[in-house]
Design a protein around this motif. Structure first.
Motif, short mmCIF file in Angstrom:
data_model
loop_
_atom_site.label_atom_id
_atom_site.label_comp_id
_atom_site.label_asym_id
_atom_site.label_seq_id
_atom_site.Cartn_x
_atom_site.Cartn_y
_atom_site.Cartn_z
N VAL A 284 30.96 37.82 39.05
CA VAL A 284 32.36 38.10 39.34
C VAL A 284 32.89 37.05 40.30
N GLU A 285 34.22 36.96 40.42
CA GLU A 285 34.85 36.00 41.31
C GLU A 285 34.95 36.57 42.73
N VAL A 286 34.95 35.69 43.72
CA VAL A 286 35.18 36.10 45.11
C VAL A 286 36.52 36.84 45.18
N GLY A 287 36.52 38.04 45.75
CA GLY A 287 37.75 38.81 45.93
C GLY A 287 38.19 39.61 44.72
N GLU A 288 37.49 39.49 43.61
CA GLU A 288 37.88 40.20 42.38
C GLU A 288 37.69 41.71 42.56
N SER A 289 38.59 42.51 41.97
CA SER A 289 38.46 43.97 42.00
C SER A 289 37.46 44.39 40.93
N VAL A 290 36.38 45.02 41.34
CA VAL A 290 35.31 45.40 40.42
C VAL A 290 34.95 46.86 40.64
N VAL A 344 32.41 53.56 41.49
CA VAL A 344 32.59 52.99 42.82
C VAL A 344 33.42 51.71 42.68
N SER A 345 34.68 51.74 43.13
CA SER A 345 35.56 50.58 43.03
C SER A 345 35.65 49.87 44.38
N PHE A 346 35.65 48.54 44.35
CA PHE A 346 35.73 47.78 45.60
C PHE A 346 36.10 46.34 45.29
N PRO A 347 36.71 45.64 46.25
CA PRO A 347 36.96 44.21 46.07
C PRO A 347 35.70 43.43 46.42
N ALA A 348 35.34 42.45 45.61
CA ALA A 348 34.12 41.66 45.84
C ALA A 348 34.38 40.62 46.91
N ASN A 349 34.62 41.09 48.13
CA ASN A 349 34.89 40.18 49.25
C ASN A 349 33.59 39.64 49.81
#
Length: 406
Positions: A284-290, A344-349
């Motif tokens: 996934v990309e940095v900061g992407e919502s996953v 479980v939803s979170f931003p991939a920060n």
């Protein structure tokens, strides 16, 4: 050439009917002890130059006894230890310090016992005093010191000269946060210069950040020897093991080891990571919502079900973790055959790199009461950076920077 060879090492404490029997044993006369308790037995391992080894185990496993035998403060009952280099050790807090002498006087005494001349000690003394940072207390009796101050002086003198082998017991845990960071920085500097490190700690993050290998002791024997991540995953499963629970170990194609433990009353059927497009993703990309989707099956009637997860970096350091006990989403009275889905939803920060997801199915806030299933490396994914400004580190904390002319 190995820096240290431990061969069939063992330590036993014995009691005899009389002191004459003990004395006779010393002289080689066959006198049987009344009681014999083995603290360590049949330990075999080698350490190469530059390695960093963590010694892990529950209280009473024999960790401190092992270090004392390596440093020569305790004699083995059987076996041998061959050391090819100078050892500096920080074991019990204040060990070898005279409480009536000042810190400066104790530094002279301790460094002298380490084999350094008066001239060498005098030359190093300003650096020891500066590193310890205890001010005027350096010339006050040690009996007036706090435990943290004793730790500062002990560490400063033990690391005044770079050793071939540095041994650190749990003593560092009494220091304040500032001095702990300072101490670990010095340890890392020594490692870069080739010093071998052996550390005993219950602090998973300390061992995983400093060590490239760990040894797990259990009831005086080596239970496992491997990477810190693998050892701590197995150790975690071991201390949570209850009646009817099992520990399963599986080697993945990547070479990493997955550890699964628990009673099996609830199990993860499958788990996947999805990207913003709601597609299964391995990166996934940095900061992407996953989001993570975990399907759980219930194999026995249980009182409560709590789902927990942690995201770990490639070294096993936890980036973030929580569970449905803390979020107040406990499943009450699940029945055999029921299935539940946890999203479980979170931003991939996160910073670019490889990460893994650790999962837990338990009955409350911890896995130490009822551990239905604990799974390390349940999911592995990569984070890449093709959209954000370049940055270093494990976390994406995008700043707003202003530049003003004074």
């Amino acid at each position: 050439m190995s820096l240290m060879i431990v061969d069939n090492l063992g330590k036993a404490y014995r009691t005899y009917k009389t002191e004459w029997h003990r004395f006779g044993r010393w002289l080689g006369i066959p006198c049987q002890p009344n009681e014999e308790h083995w603290v360590l037995r049949h330990l075999n391992f080698e350490i190469q130059p530059g390695e960093a080894i963590g010694i892990v185990g529950q209280n009473g496993a024999g960790k401190s006894t092992l270090l004392k035998m390596i440093t020569g403060t305790l004699q083995p009952t059987e076996g041998s230890i061959q050391v090819n280099g100078r050892i500096a050790a920080i074991l019990e807090l204040g060990m070898g310090f005279n409480p009536e002498l000042s810190g400066r006087e104790n530094v002279f005494h301790a460094a002298g016992l380490m084999g350094f001349s008066t001239r060498q000690i005098q030359k190093a003394m300003p650096d020891v005093e500066a590193f310890a940072e205890i001010g005027e207390y350096f010339d006050q009796p040690v009996r007036t010191y706090s435990s943290g101050m004793q730790m500062r002086v002990a560490f400063a003198v033990a690391t005044a000269y770079r050793p071939e082998i540095l041994i650190v017991d749990e003593a560092l845990s009494v220091g304040d946060s500032y001095f702990q960071h300072k101490s670990f920085n010095r340890i890392r500097e020594f490692q870069e210069q080739g010093t071998t490190l052996m550390i005993v700690s219950h602090d998973r993050s300390a061992i995983q950040s400093l060590c490239d290998r760990a040894i797990l002791l259990e009831q005086g024997r080596i239970l496992k020897d491997g990477s810190p991540e693998e050892i701590f995953d197995f150790y975690n499963a071991l201390i949570a093991e209850k009646e009817k629970s099992t520990i399963e170990i599986k080697k993945l194609e990547s070479g990493r080891v997955r550890t699964i433990s628990g009673t099996g009353e609830a199990k993860i059927k499958d788990i996947n990571l999805f990207n913003e497009k709601r597609e299964k993703a391995d990166f996934v990309e940095v900061g992407e919502s996953v989001f993570i989707k975990a399907n759980v099956v219930i194999n026995a009637n249980i009182g409560t079900l709590v789902f927990g997860y942690s995201i770990k970096d490639k070294h096993g350091q936890i980036m973030y973790g929580t569970n449905t006990w803390h979020t107040k989403q406990i499943v009450k009275n699940p029945r055999k055959g029921d299935e539940y889905t946890f999203l479980v939803s979170f931003p991939a920060n996160l910073g670019p790199g490889t990460y893994s997801v650790q999962t837990a199915l338990v009955d409350s806030q911890t896995h130490l009461t009822s551990n239905y299933e604990w799974q390390d490396l349940a999911l592995v994914f990569d984070v890449v950076n093709s959209n954000q400004t370049y940055f270093d580190g494990s976390c994406w904390i995008e700043p707003s920077i202003r530049v003003e002319k004074a």
